[in-house]
Design a protein around this motif. Structure first.
Motif, PDB file in Angstrom:
ATOM      1  N   TYR A 299       0.811  -1.213   0.000  1.00 45.35           N
ATOM      2  CA  TYR A 299       0.000   0.000   0.000  1.00 45.35           C
ATOM      3  C   TYR A 299       0.843   1.261   0.000  1.00 45.35           C
ATOM      4  O   TYR A 299       0.374   2.316  -0.444  1.00 45.35           O
ATOM      5  N   ALA A 300       2.079   1.183   0.469  1.00 42.78           N
ATOM      6  CA  ALA A 300       2.985   2.324   0.322  1.00 42.78           C
ATOM      7  C   ALA A 300       3.172   2.641  -1.155  1.00 42.78           C
ATOM      8  O   ALA A 300       3.119   3.809  -1.572  1.00 42.78           O
ATOM      9  N   GLY A 301       3.377   1.600  -1.960  1.00 46.14           N
ATOM     10  CA  GLY A 301       3.520   1.802  -3.397  1.00 46.14           C
ATOM     11  C   GLY A 301       2.232   2.238  -4.066  1.00 46.14           C
ATOM     12  O   GLY A 301       2.243   3.082  -4.971  1.00 46.14           O
ATOM     13  N   VAL A 357      13.082  -8.340  -4.937  1.00 46.00           N
ATOM     14  CA  VAL A 357      12.681  -7.902  -6.282  1.00 46.00           C
ATOM     15  C   VAL A 357      11.851  -6.628  -6.201  1.00 46.00           C
ATOM     16  O   VAL A 357      12.002  -5.711  -7.018  1.00 46.00           O
ATOM     17  N   THR A 358      10.969  -6.553  -5.200  1.00 44.20           N
ATOM     18  CA  THR A 358      10.179  -5.333  -5.002  1.00 44.20           C
ATOM     19  C   THR A 358      11.089  -4.138  -4.735  1.00 44.20           C
ATOM     20  O   THR A 358      10.879  -3.043  -5.279  1.00 44.20           O
ATOM     21  N   ALA A 359      12.098  -4.335  -3.893  1.00 43.79           N
ATOM     22  CA  ALA A 359      13.043  -3.252  -3.601  1.00 43.79           C
ATOM     23  C   ALA A 359      13.794  -2.842  -4.867  1.00 43.79           C
ATOM     24  O   ALA A 359      13.995  -1.639  -5.124  1.00 43.79           O
ATOM     25  N   ALA A 360      14.213  -3.851  -5.672  1.00 48.28           N
ATOM     26  CA  ALA A 360      14.933  -3.548  -6.914  1.00 48.28           C
ATOM     27  C   ALA A 360      14.053  -2.752  -7.887  1.00 48.28           C
ATOM     28  O   ALA A 360      14.557  -1.934  -8.663  1.00 48.28           O
ATOM     29  N   GLY A 361      12.737  -2.986  -7.833  1.00 52.95           N
ATOM     30  CA  GLY A 361      11.815  -2.258  -8.693  1.00 52.95           C
ATOM     31  C   GLY A 361      11.385  -0.920  -8.124  1.00 52.95           C
ATOM     32  O   GLY A 361      10.612  -0.189  -8.756  1.00 52.95           O
ATOM     33  N   THR A 362      11.874  -0.591  -6.932  1.00 51.77           N
ATOM     34  CA  THR A 362      11.557   0.696  -6.295  1.00 51.77           C
ATOM     35  C   THR A 362      12.708   1.677  -6.381  1.00 51.77           C
ATOM     36  O   THR A 362      12.505   2.879  -6.566  1.00 51.77           O
ATOM     37  N   VAL A 363      13.947   1.174  -6.287  1.00 53.96           N
ATOM     38  CA  VAL A 363      15.133   2.034  -6.279  1.00 53.96           C
ATOM     39  C   VAL A 363      15.199   2.973  -7.488  1.00 53.96           C
ATOM     40  O   VAL A 363      15.517   4.165  -7.326  1.00 53.96           O
ATOM     41  N   PRO A 364      14.918   2.520  -8.712  1.00 56.34           N
ATOM     42  CA  PRO A 364      15.022   3.445  -9.861  1.00 56.34           C
ATOM     43  C   PRO A 364      14.146   4.692  -9.728  1.00 56.34           C
ATOM     44  O   PRO A 364      14.493   5.746 -10.280  1.00 56.34           O
ATOM     45  N   PHE A 365      13.052   4.605  -9.000  1.00 59.98           N
ATOM     46  CA  PHE A 365      12.193   5.772  -8.832  1.00 59.98           C
ATOM     47  C   PHE A 365      12.845   6.814  -7.921  1.00 59.98           C
ATOM     48  O   PHE A 365      12.446   7.985  -7.934  1.00 59.98           O
ATOM     49  N   LEU A 456      11.999   0.356   3.778  1.00 55.87           N
ATOM     50  CA  LEU A 456      10.894  -0.378   4.393  1.00 55.87           C
ATOM     51  C   LEU A 456      10.763  -1.767   3.789  1.00 55.87           C
ATOM     52  O   LEU A 456      10.529  -2.758   4.499  1.00 55.87           O
ATOM     53  N   THR A 457      10.954  -1.867   2.481  1.00 50.82           N
ATOM     54  CA  THR A 457      10.828  -3.154   1.789  1.00 50.82           C
ATOM     55  C   THR A 457      11.922  -4.122   2.217  1.00 50.82           C
ATOM     56  O   THR A 457      11.667  -5.315   2.434  1.00 50.82           O
ATOM     57  N   VAL A 458      13.138  -3.620   2.354  1.00 50.95           N
ATOM     58  CA  VAL A 458      14.253  -4.492   2.787  1.00 50.95           C
ATOM     59  C   VAL A 458      14.045  -4.948   4.227  1.00 50.95           C
ATOM     60  O   VAL A 458      14.255  -6.127   4.559  1.00 50.95           O
ATOM     61  N   LEU A 459      13.616  -4.042   5.098  1.00 50.01           N
ATOM     62  CA  LEU A 459      13.355  -4.417   6.486  1.00 50.01           C
ATOM     63  C   LEU A 459      12.210  -5.430   6.585  1.00 50.01           C
ATOM     64  O   LEU A 459      12.204  -6.286   7.470  1.00 50.01           O
ATOM     65  N   ALA A 460      11.254  -5.329   5.659  1.00 53.21           N
ATOM     66  CA  ALA A 460      10.080  -6.194   5.710  1.00 53.21           C
ATOM     67  C   ALA A 460      10.419  -7.661   5.482  1.00 53.21           C
ATOM     68  O   ALA A 460       9.661  -8.549   5.897  1.00 53.21           O
ATOM     69  N   LEU A 461      11.544  -7.926   4.834  1.00 48.54           N
ATOM     70  CA  LEU A 461      11.872  -9.328   4.546  1.00 48.54           C
ATOM     71  C   LEU A 461      12.423 -10.063   5.765  1.00 48.54           C
ATOM     72  O   LEU A 461      12.489 -11.295   5.775  1.00 48.54           O
ATOM     73  N   ILE A 462      12.818  -9.331   6.801  1.00 48.90           N
ATOM     74  CA  ILE A 462      13.449  -9.975   7.967  1.00 48.90           C
ATOM     75  C   ILE A 462      12.528 -11.012   8.619  1.00 48.90           C
ATOM     76  O   ILE A 462      12.977 -12.137   8.913  1.00 48.90           O
ATOM     77  N   PRO A 463      11.231 -10.697   8.861  1.00 47.82           N
ATOM     78  CA  PRO A 463      10.379 -11.744   9.460  1.00 47.82           C
ATOM     79  C   PRO A 463      10.257 -12.992   8.598  1.00 47.82           C
ATOM     80  O   PRO A 463      10.062 -14.091   9.135  1.00 47.82           O
ATOM     81  N   ALA A 464      10.383 -12.845   7.276  1.00 43.81           N
ATOM     82  CA  ALA A 464      10.243 -14.009   6.398  1.00 43.81           C
ATOM     83  C   ALA A 464      11.361 -15.022   6.610  1.00 43.81           C
ATOM     84  O   ALA A 464      11.207 -16.208   6.282  1.00 43.81           O
ATOM     85  N   LEU A 465      12.488 -14.604   7.168  1.00 43.29           N
ATOM     86  CA  LEU A 465      13.591 -15.526   7.438  1.00 43.29           C
ATOM     87  C   LEU A 465      13.223 -16.564   8.485  1.00 43.29           C
ATOM     88  O   LEU A 465      13.891 -17.591   8.609  1.00 43.29           O
ATOM     89  N   ALA A 466      12.162 -16.292   9.242  1.00 42.29           N
ATOM     90  CA  ALA A 466      11.729 -17.234  10.286  1.00 42.29           C
ATOM     91  C   ALA A 466      10.869 -18.363   9.733  1.00 42.29           C
ATOM     92  O   ALA A 466      10.538 -19.303  10.464  1.00 42.29           O
ATOM     93  N   PHE A 467      10.488 -18.282   8.451  1.00 41.69           N
ATOM     94  CA  PHE A 467       9.693 -19.367   7.869  1.00 41.69           C
ATOM     95  C   PHE A 467      10.474 -20.675   7.891  1.00 41.69           C
ATOM     96  O   PHE A 467      11.672 -20.715   7.611  1.00 41.69           O
ATOM     97  N   ARG A 468       9.779 -21.744   8.208  1.00 46.24           N
ATOM     98  CA  ARG A 468      10.346 -23.074   8.072  1.00 46.24           C
ATOM     99  C   ARG A 468       9.896 -23.664   6.747  1.00 46.24           C
ATOM    100  O   ARG A 468       8.972 -23.175   6.110  1.00 46.24           O
TER     101      ARG A 468
END
Length: 484
Positions: A299-301, A357-365, A456-468
């Motif tokens: 929703y930020a995007g 990938v989302t972060a990579a698609g945000t940086v150019p802006f 924000l997008t890069v920080l958002a991936l941290i919880p996903a590292l807890a997935f089993r």
């Protein structure tokens, strides 16, 4: 009377059963109208302001009232399914939505339209989580690739909404009265009601004596709590400072109500409106946190990109809608691929990769200006679409991994609530940051906020590292009590 337990017939690891295909088709057809409606109405606010002779501040409540009603109705979906059965609850939600749509089209002033939009939001708020629950339950014991196909199917409207909604709204408003943005729902949803009545398998209400009883105390705590949270964040996003009563009072009140509801739910467990004790399970708790962060990023995007085109590049609403199509196409494509990958290699790296990938698609802006090439930005948006389209797939699939069949409605409500709160937070965050840097000039302000969005997008991936690498199949379905 005896209770026997059985499992659903084993399904193929590769294909959806005919009954599941039928269920998914009906759900997608009916649910698409609600998702399209929310994006269509957003771009019609300027026309509504003129047509109804009101102010921008007043007409904004057409959106806000809808969101508040959705927040209140989402926790009601589990009770509605237990009380009426899934099929009847789905049809009832569709009927509320279509009647409210007709009423919106007949509105005579801003006040009546706002009231009818709130009524419409109640229907949509029940439809969205119920669509997800019924889809997952239709899979039975099948998991892996079958589960991924079911989740992909019911999330297609979420990908198509941002593509088709603004374009459809622009076409309608350029040729017809504003009333048609609501009237168009009537024939579509009416057909959805007929299809649901004829094609959805009947399922009786829960026979547990307490399952169909409304948790009035829980509703009186959770409903206003979620509404206050959405209201406070909406006011913050619209330019109000936190020190103003309209911002801090709803937020603090919401926090108190949500804490009280959590205590109440822990005490009542399965008899609560939403059973928060399910969050003690690893899969659901991690999935809910990831969906919160994903909602914030998405929703930020959604808030920032249309503003970039309209305020910095001078595009019209319809031109903006067409410019954003590549992101929607990428999102639609990614949903199929991400679901299959999650079933094959597990949810962790699929979700982490989607955020990257989302972060990579945000940086150019963060470097793009008023005259940056359209084709280049279109390619960047397609890449960003691949990321945002994939980011919610694995969490939704994982959320049900350790949840009993009868508790799936509670799991759906928890994931929908956390995603909605994250969405409101993300929209408010970028709006506040953009406004705080307005003195730098439009281009510099947008560069600044796009860097924040990337972080924000890069920080958002941290919880996903807890997935089993958990099984993605839902729990087995118990047989119902019979009298033999």
């Amino acid at each position: 009377m005896t209770t026997r337990t059985r499992t659903s017939p084993p399904a193929s690891d590769e294909r959806l059963s005919p009954s599941t295909r039928k269920t998914l088709s009906v759900l997608v057809f009916g649910g698409a109208a609600a998702i399209l409606d929310s994006t269509v109405v957003t771009i019609a606010l300027d026309r509504l302001t003129t047509a109804l002779g009101t102010s921008t501040g007043t007409i904004q409540w057409v959106v806000t009232a809808y969101l508040l009603a959705v927040a209140v109705a989402v926790p009601m979906s589990g009770w509605a399914q237990a009380r009426l059965g899934g099929k009847r609850a789905w049809i009832a939600a569709l009927l509320v939505f279509v009647v409210a749509s007709a009423a919106c089209a007949a509105s005579w002033n801003a006040g009546s339209l706002i009231a009818f939009r709130a009524f419409q939001g109640l229907g949509a708020g029940v439809m969205m989580p119920l669509m997800q629950t019924l889809a997952v339950q239709s899979v039975g014991t099948a998991g892996g690739k079958v589960m991924s196909k079911a989740v992909t199917a019911v999330t297609v409207p979420l990908a198509l909404g941002p593509i088709l909604g603004p374009v459809l709204g622009g076409v309608i408003l350029s040729q017809l009265s504003w009333r048609w943005i609501f009237l168009i729902n009537v024939p579509v949803v009416s057909v959805g009601v007929v299809l649901a009545w004829r094609m959805l398998a009947p399922d009786p209400p829960a026979r547990d004596g307490g399952a169909g009883k409304l948790d009035v105390v829980g509703l009186s705590l959770l409903g206003p709590g979620l509404a206050g949270l959405v209201l406070g964040l909406s006011n913050l996003a619209s330019g109000a400072h936190f020190v103003r009563t309209g911002t801090w009072l709803p937020l603090l009140g919401a926090l108190a109500l949500l804490v009280a509801f959590t205590c109440w739910s822990i005490r009542r467990r399965g008899r609560a409106l939403v059973d928060v004790t399910l969050l003690s399970g690893h899969s659901l708790s991690v999935a809910s946190i990831v969906l919160f962060t994903a909602g914030a990023v998405l929703y930020a995007g959604m808030v920032l990109l249309p503003l970039y085109w309209q305020q910095l590049r001078g595009a019209t609403v319809l031109e903006t809608a067409f410019q954003l199509i590549p992101m929607g196409v990428g999102a639609l494509f990614a949903r199929v691929i991400a679901a299959r990958l999650a079933a094959r290699i597990g949810p962790r790296w699929v979700t982490v990769g989607a955020f990257l990938v989302t972060a990579a698609g945000t940086v150019p802006f963060a470097f793009a200006g008023a005259h940056t090439g359209q084709w280049w930005l279109g390619a960047v948006l397609f890449v960003r679409g691949l990321g945002v389209g994939a980011v919610v797939m694995a969490p939704i699939m994982v959320a049900y991994a350790d949840v009993p069949y009868e508790q799936m409605p509670h799991a759906t409500m928890l994931t929908r609530i956390t995603q909605q709160i994250g969405a409101s937070f993300g929209a408010a965050l970028v709006a506040v940051i953009l406004q705080s840097r307005a003195d730098l000039g439009a281009e510099a302000a947008f560069h600044y906020v796009f860097w924040w969005t990337t972080a924000l997008t890069v920080l958002a991936l941290i919880p996903a590292l807890a997935f089993r690498r958990a099984a993605l199949a839902p729990a087995r379905e118990p047989d119902r009590v019979d009298g033999r």
